[in-house]
Scaffold this motif. Structure first.
Motif, short mmCIF file in Angstrom:
data_model
loop_
_atom_site.label_atom_id
_atom_site.label_comp_id
_atom_site.label_asym_id
_atom_site.label_seq_id
_atom_site.Cartn_x
_atom_site.Cartn_y
_atom_site.Cartn_z
N LEU A 41 -3.14 10.15 4.61
CA LEU A 41 -1.75 10.28 5.05
C LEU A 41 -1.60 10.09 6.56
CD1 LEU A 41 -0.61 13.35 2.90
CD2 LEU A 41 -0.36 10.91 2.39
N GLU A 64 1.86 6.04 5.94
CA GLU A 64 2.96 6.97 5.75
C GLU A 64 3.46 6.94 4.30
OE1 GLU A 64 6.41 7.48 8.67
OE2 GLU A 64 7.36 6.47 6.96
N LEU A 65 3.49 8.10 3.69
CA LEU A 65 3.96 8.23 2.32
C LEU A 65 5.45 8.58 2.32
CD1 LEU A 65 2.18 10.12 -0.57
CD2 LEU A 65 4.64 10.21 -0.29
N ASN A 66 6.22 7.80 1.57
CA ASN A 66 7.66 8.06 1.44
C ASN A 66 8.05 8.11 -0.03
OD1 ASN A 66 9.03 7.86 4.25
ND2 ASN A 66 7.61 6.14 4.23
N LEU A 101 10.79 17.47 -0.48
CA LEU A 101 10.44 17.27 0.93
C LEU A 101 10.50 18.58 1.72
CD1 LEU A 101 12.11 13.82 1.60
CD2 LEU A 101 9.67 14.35 1.50
N ALA A 135 7.18 20.10 0.82
CA ALA A 135 6.08 19.36 1.45
C ALA A 135 5.95 19.70 2.92
CB ALA A 135 6.28 17.87 1.26
N LEU A 167 5.32 13.22 5.46
CA LEU A 167 6.00 12.67 4.30
C LEU A 167 7.47 12.46 4.62
CD1 LEU A 167 3.34 13.57 2.98
CD2 LEU A 167 4.67 14.25 0.97
#
Length: 249
Positions: A120, A124-126, A145, A148, A156
């Motif tokens: 990560l 970038e995790l979306n 979110l 997270a 995230l």
């Protein structure tokens, strides 16, 4: 302003057999900053992923990755394929990878440890609002979110997909207001409604959404992507210019 072209734009060519790697040079010539490739368009991952990466590097283009899969399975467990998707992303030289949330409502484990092992800090995790009630509502996105970030997964983010709000019956303006703090990426397409049927036009100015107003609510320092099929490069160039005229690029 960073403008990405999602390869759904070239759907007609892809259906005729054009590979996404062959679209990279075209995206560069159109004046975009990057390409968002779609996993479902690849025929041979082993050969095509490195070729996309090579050509993107030659053209100094950003690469993003749209994966039509969920983070959380129907039983709430983390998708076991995520590690493979991130490896594909590393081969591509990604900046951003995008998923749907799936059934986070059934997740019962430790969120931070569930994501341990994924790079990560490198990619970038979306998550995106898709066209389902499971993953495509403000409540579902914000709940995930919020959790997270509280768990320390602060990198995230969220992809605001304008057109999809029509398919879930969501309020695009309220969604922009509530999800702006998490928005790292904005997918632009409009939506038409004719005889009770929804469709995706080839023009941002055609449809039910005032896209100019909506992007004024969202962060203006994030990536934008055009994501709707267009017939040819002339039309794509016109839409790129329409967008750039509005954002002052």
């Amino acid at each position: 302003m960073t403008l990405i072209l999602n390869t759904w734009i070239f759907e007609a060519d892809v259906q005729k057999g054009v590979k996404q790697a062959d679209l990279v040079d075209r995206v560069a010539k159109l004046g975009a900053d990057g390409i968002e490739v779609r996993r479902e368009y690849f025929k041979d991952l082993n050969s095509e992923l490195p070729e996309v990466s090579k050509r993107a590097a030659e053209n100094n283009l950003i690469v993003n990755y749209s994966v039509p899969d969920v983070l959380f399975e129907d039983d709430g467990s983390l998708n076991p394929k995520l590690a493979d998707y991130f490896k594909e992303g590393q081969t591509l030289g990604l900046e951003k990878i995008k998923f749907n949330i799936g059934h986070f409502d059934k997740f019962t484990g430790d969120l931070k440890s569930a994501f341990d092992g994924l790079p990560l800090d490198e990619i970038e995790l979306n998550v995106e609002n898709d066209q389902t009630q499971v993953s495509g509502t403000v409540i579902a996105i914000k709940t995930f979110l919020d959790a997270a970030h509280e768990a320390g997964l602060t990198s995230l983010g969220y992809v605001y997909d304008l057109g999809n709000w029509a398919f879930t019956g969501g309020d695009a303006e309220k969604a922009a207001e509530q999800l702006a703090p998490y928005t790292h990426y904005i997918h632009l397409k409009n939506t038409t409604r004719e005889n009770g049927k929804l469709g995706t036009p080839d023009d941002l100015d055609t449809g039910i959404f005032d896209w100019r107003h909506l992007i004024s609510i969202l962060p203006n320092d994030q990536y934008y992507a055009l994501e709707y099929p267009m017939a040819d490069d002339k039309k794509i160039s016109e839409q790129i210019q329409l967008f750039k005229n509005e954002v002052g690029a």
